[in-house]
Design a protein around this motif. Structure first.
Motif, PDB file in Angstrom:
ATOM      1  N   LEU A  11      15.408  36.642  62.964  1.00 33.98           N
ATOM      2  CA  LEU A  11      14.850  37.990  62.998  1.00 33.98           C
ATOM      3  C   LEU A  11      15.702  38.863  63.902  1.00 33.98           C
ATOM      4  O   LEU A  11      16.032  38.463  65.035  1.00 33.98           O
ATOM      5  CB  LEU A  11      13.414  37.944  63.518  1.00 33.98           C
ATOM      6  CG  LEU A  11      12.714  39.278  63.759  1.00 33.98           C
ATOM      7  CD1 LEU A  11      12.538  40.038  62.450  1.00 33.98           C
ATOM      8  CD2 LEU A  11      11.360  39.041  64.442  1.00 33.98           C
ATOM      9  N   VAL A  12      16.056  40.039  63.406  1.00 30.33           N
ATOM     10  CA  VAL A  12      16.865  40.961  64.193  1.00 30.33           C
ATOM     11  C   VAL A  12      16.403  42.385  63.897  1.00 30.33           C
ATOM     12  O   VAL A  12      15.876  42.659  62.816  1.00 30.33           O
ATOM     13  CB  VAL A  12      18.364  40.787  63.856  1.00 30.33           C
ATOM     14  CG1 VAL A  12      18.648  41.160  62.406  1.00 30.33           C
ATOM     15  CG2 VAL A  12      19.253  41.555  64.808  1.00 30.33           C
ATOM     16  N   GLN A  13      16.586  43.257  64.837  1.00 32.81           N
ATOM     17  CA  GLN A  13      16.230  44.659  64.626  1.00 32.81           C
ATOM     18  C   GLN A  13      17.317  45.362  63.820  1.00 32.81           C
ATOM     19  O   GLN A  13      18.491  44.970  63.854  1.00 32.81           O
ATOM     20  CB  GLN A  13      16.045  45.362  65.964  1.00 32.81           C
ATOM     21  CG  GLN A  13      14.769  44.965  66.693  1.00 32.81           C
ATOM     22  CD  GLN A  13      14.503  45.862  67.890  1.00 32.81           C
ATOM     23  OE1 GLN A  13      15.426  46.357  68.526  1.00 32.81           O
ATOM     24  NE2 GLN A  13      13.232  46.062  68.200  1.00 32.81           N
ATOM     25  N   ALA A  14      16.924  46.401  63.142  1.00 35.79           N
ATOM     26  CA  ALA A  14      17.885  47.202  62.394  1.00 35.79           C
ATOM     27  C   ALA A  14      19.004  47.674  63.312  1.00 35.79           C
ATOM     28  O   ALA A  14      18.760  48.076  64.452  1.00 35.79           O
ATOM     29  CB  ALA A  14      17.187  48.390  61.749  1.00 35.79           C
ATOM     30  N   GLY A  15      20.226  47.593  62.795  1.00 37.04           N
ATOM     31  CA  GLY A  15      21.394  47.940  63.582  1.00 37.04           C
ATOM     32  C   GLY A  15      22.013  46.778  64.319  1.00 37.04           C
ATOM     33  O   GLY A  15      23.126  46.901  64.856  1.00 37.04           O
ATOM     34  N   GLY A  16      21.313  45.660  64.327  1.00 31.14           N
ATOM     35  CA  GLY A  16      21.798  44.486  65.030  1.00 31.14           C
ATOM     36  C   GLY A  16      22.738  43.643  64.191  1.00 31.14           C
ATOM     37  O   GLY A  16      23.126  44.021  63.072  1.00 31.14           O
ATOM     38  N   SER A  17      23.075  42.483  64.734  1.00 38.53           N
ATOM     39  CA  SER A  17      24.043  41.585  64.092  1.00 38.53           C
ATOM     40  C   SER A  17      23.509  40.161  64.066  1.00 38.53           C
ATOM     41  O   SER A  17      22.703  39.768  64.922  1.00 38.53           O
ATOM     42  CB  SER A  17      25.372  41.608  64.854  1.00 38.53           C
ATOM     43  OG  SER A  17      25.945  42.899  64.865  1.00 38.53           O
ATOM     44  N   LEU A  18      23.985  39.430  63.082  1.00 37.32           N
ATOM     45  CA  LEU A  18      23.739  37.993  62.999  1.00 37.32           C
ATOM     46  C   LEU A  18      24.995  37.320  62.463  1.00 37.32           C
ATOM     47  O   LEU A  18      25.774  37.952  61.732  1.00 37.32           O
ATOM     48  CB  LEU A  18      22.575  37.667  62.052  1.00 37.32           C
ATOM     49  CG  LEU A  18      21.152  37.878  62.537  1.00 37.32           C
ATOM     50  CD1 LEU A  18      20.172  37.635  61.395  1.00 37.32           C
ATOM     51  CD2 LEU A  18      20.818  36.985  63.716  1.00 37.32           C
ATOM     52  N   ARG A  19      25.156  36.065  62.807  1.00 35.34           N
ATOM     53  CA  ARG A  19      26.263  35.283  62.280  1.00 35.34           C
ATOM     54  C   ARG A  19      25.711  34.029  61.626  1.00 35.34           C
ATOM     55  O   ARG A  19      25.071  33.216  62.292  1.00 35.34           O
ATOM     56  CB  ARG A  19      27.232  34.903  63.394  1.00 35.34           C
ATOM     57  CG  ARG A  19      28.532  34.271  62.899  1.00 35.34           C
ATOM     58  CD  ARG A  19      29.306  33.681  64.040  1.00 35.34           C
ATOM     59  NE  ARG A  19      30.705  33.424  63.710  1.00 35.34           N
ATOM     60  CZ  ARG A  19      31.446  32.485  64.287  1.00 35.34           C
ATOM     61  NH1 ARG A  19      30.916  31.710  65.208  1.00 35.34           N
ATOM     62  NH2 ARG A  19      32.711  32.339  63.936  1.00 35.34           N
ATOM     63  N   LEU A  20      25.974  33.895  60.343  1.00 36.49           N
ATOM     64  CA  LEU A  20      25.563  32.713  59.608  1.00 36.49           C
ATOM     65  C   LEU A  20      26.708  31.710  59.545  1.00 36.49           C
ATOM     66  O   LEU A  20      27.880  32.096  59.435  1.00 36.49           O
ATOM     67  CB  LEU A  20      25.144  33.071  58.185  1.00 36.49           C
ATOM     68  CG  LEU A  20      24.031  34.115  58.031  1.00 36.49           C
ATOM     69  CD1 LEU A  20      23.693  34.289  56.546  1.00 36.49           C
ATOM     70  CD2 LEU A  20      22.808  33.743  58.815  1.00 36.49           C
TER      71      LEU A  20
END
Length: 110
Positions: A11-20
């Protein structure tokens, strides 16, 4: 035995980043990548990358996501930046020869 192990969703907020990350074992994929799916819709391409490093991106990913492979060639990464709620989906690792991962949920809150 072929295994695809995905990690990095959440879960992340809009504008954030994730790495799969997707790590493959038991196979030497020529192509690795990611697709995503939301309920009621077809699975769509996010990004794929060849063993030579040539990448293709789906429309939604261009300019925001970056796909890369590890030096050993059996791990693929998807860096996702500037995420929006429309990116909320189950993300599936995909390799050629064709195998699919179990999927990892990405949820972007507004």
């Amino acid at each position: 035995q072929v295994q695809l192990v995905e990690s990095g969703g959440g879960l992340v907020q809009a504008g954030g980043s994730l790495r799969l990350t997707c790590a493959a074992s038991g196979i030497s994929p020529s192509i690795m990548g990611w697709y995503r799916q939301v309920p009621g819709k077809q699975r769509e391409l996010v990004a794929i990358i060849s063993v030579a490093g040539s990448a293709n991106y789906g429309v939604a990913a261009k300019g925001r996501f970056t796909i890369s492979r590890g030096s050993a060639g059996n791990t693929v990464y998807l860096q996702m930046n500037r995420l929006t709620p429309e990116d909320t989906a189950v993300y599936y690792c995909h390799v050629v020869p064709v195998y699919w991962g179990q999927g990892t949920q990405v949820t972007v809150s507004s």
